[in-house]
Design a protein around this motif. Structure first.
Motif, PDB file in Angstrom:
ATOM      1  N   ASP A  32      33.928  54.098  58.451  1.00 42.08           N
ATOM      2  CA  ASP A  32      34.357  52.724  58.187  1.00 42.08           C
ATOM      3  C   ASP A  32      33.609  51.835  59.176  1.00 42.08           C
ATOM      4  N   ILE A  33      32.573  51.168  58.697  1.00 43.64           N
ATOM      5  CA  ILE A  33      31.688  50.396  59.581  1.00 43.64           C
ATOM      6  C   ILE A  33      32.133  48.936  59.612  1.00 43.64           C
ATOM      7  N   ARG A  34      32.294  48.409  60.818  1.00 45.69           N
ATOM      8  CA  ARG A  34      32.664  47.006  61.024  1.00 45.69           C
ATOM      9  C   ARG A  34      31.569  46.329  61.850  1.00 45.69           C
ATOM     10  N   ALA A  42      27.061  46.446  64.859  1.00 41.37           N
ATOM     11  CA  ALA A  42      27.766  47.420  64.029  1.00 41.37           C
ATOM     12  C   ALA A  42      28.567  48.373  64.908  1.00 41.37           C
ATOM     13  N   VAL A  43      29.804  48.659  64.494  1.00 48.32           N
ATOM     14  CA  VAL A  43      30.692  49.545  65.250  1.00 48.32           C
ATOM     15  C   VAL A  43      31.447  50.432  64.274  1.00 48.32           C
ATOM     16  N   THR A  44      31.596  51.700  64.624  1.00 51.26           N
ATOM     17  CA  THR A  44      32.430  52.586  63.822  1.00 51.26           C
ATOM     18  C   THR A  44      33.008  53.685  64.701  1.00 51.26           C
ATOM     19  N   LYS A  72      33.038  57.246  69.131  1.00 57.78           N
ATOM     20  CA  LYS A  72      32.693  55.840  68.913  1.00 57.78           C
ATOM     21  C   LYS A  72      31.179  55.700  68.861  1.00 57.78           C
ATOM     22  N   VAL A  73      30.699  54.989  67.845  1.00 56.64           N
ATOM     23  CA  VAL A  73      29.272  54.735  67.678  1.00 56.64           C
ATOM     24  C   VAL A  73      29.085  53.243  67.473  1.00 56.64           C
ATOM     25  N   GLU A  74      28.090  52.661  68.134  1.00 57.10           N
ATOM     26  CA  GLU A  74      27.871  51.230  67.989  1.00 57.10           C
ATOM     27  C   GLU A  74      26.389  50.890  68.037  1.00 57.10           C
ATOM     28  N   GLU A  79      23.476  51.838  62.306  1.00 57.08           N
ATOM     29  CA  GLU A  79      22.613  51.444  61.198  1.00 57.08           C
ATOM     30  C   GLU A  79      21.527  52.478  60.909  1.00 57.08           C
ATOM     31  N   LEU A  80      21.062  53.160  61.919  1.00 51.30           N
ATOM     32  CA  LEU A  80      20.007  54.151  61.728  1.00 51.30           C
ATOM     33  C   LEU A  80      20.525  55.462  61.139  1.00 51.30           C
TER      34      LEU A  80
END
Length: 232
Positions: A32-34, A42-44, A72-74, A79-80
């Motif tokens: 779920d990308i915000r 971008a954060v998910t 956590k990925v941001e 995006e990559l």
């Protein structure tokens, strides 16, 4: 600013310590990308499943245990690697332990402990042998306690703190974060740590991330190898 400049700028802060987590497993759900504003980032938060098998010597049968890691990925990593990711995809990631609490509303996964990713690579769905590794240096914050399990195996439990220098992408600056975790050490190393370890001693640990079976599902480090450096 380089890491060495950050350390020199804050001479009173704790010495930086190693914390490196490597995970290879399957995505439990589609990310779920915000997006945060100012700047747009971008954060998910993903959940990665890793499984391990071992031979139960009592039943002579293999057993399997699955761990679920919140990550956590941001930024560009999202995006990559994750824009087109789906449930079941294989994810390889590298990161460090964080004090961020998972945002999941599912009480069964509301554990304390999250991995902050600084490298992510996606592979197509399929089966692969999972990787769950952590290498870290740390300091003992409690006296190691040796216990005997119901299977007559030695286990030593203790608490540690890891002081990490990490780059805060929001503030665009290096900062020190202190992460506290429990450790479980088995066998001969358990006895050695209990006999020789004390509060303030430095450790080098190699192991994997595990989670308690209770409601809280607290994250701890199951230690495979430990090196003890006595404090002065």
């Amino acid at each position: 600013m380089s890491l060495s400049d950050a350390v020199n700028k804050h001479p009173k802060s704790p010495n930086p310590q190693l914390c490196a987590v490597t995970l290879l497993g399957n995505l439990v759900a589609t990310p779920d990308i915000r997006y945060r504003a100012n700047p747009a980032t971008a954060v998910t938060e993903i959940v990665l499943a890793t499984s391990s098998k071992w031979l139960d010597k009592i039943t002579n049968k293999y057993k399997e245990w699955t761990s679920y890691h919140h990550v956590k990925v941001e930024g560009e990593l999202v995006e990559l690697a994750l824009l087109n990711a789906n449930k079941g995809d294989i994810i390889l990631l590298h990161g460090y332990l964080s004090n961020i609490k998972p945002k999941s509303t599912d009480k069964s996964t509301n554990h304390l402990g999250i991995v902050h990713a600084n490298f992510v690579q996606k592979f197509e769905k399929g089966y692969t042998q999972a990787i769950n590794q952590i290498h870290c240096s740390a300091q003992l914050t409690s006296k190691p306690k040796l216990m005997l399990t119901e299977q007559n195996k030695n286990i030593t439990q203790a608490n540690i703190v890891i002081n990490q220098h990490i780059y805060n992408t929001d503030k665009q600056a290096w900062q020190t974060i202190s992460v506290e975790r429990a450790i479980h050490v088995w066998g001969k190393q358990a006895q050695y740590l209990a006999e020789h370890g004390d509060i303030g001693d430095e450790l080098m640990l190699e192991g994997k991330l595990s989670y308690t079976s209770g409601v809280s599902k607290d994250q701890f480090i199951e230690v495979k190898n430990v090196h003890l450096f006595k404090g002065t």
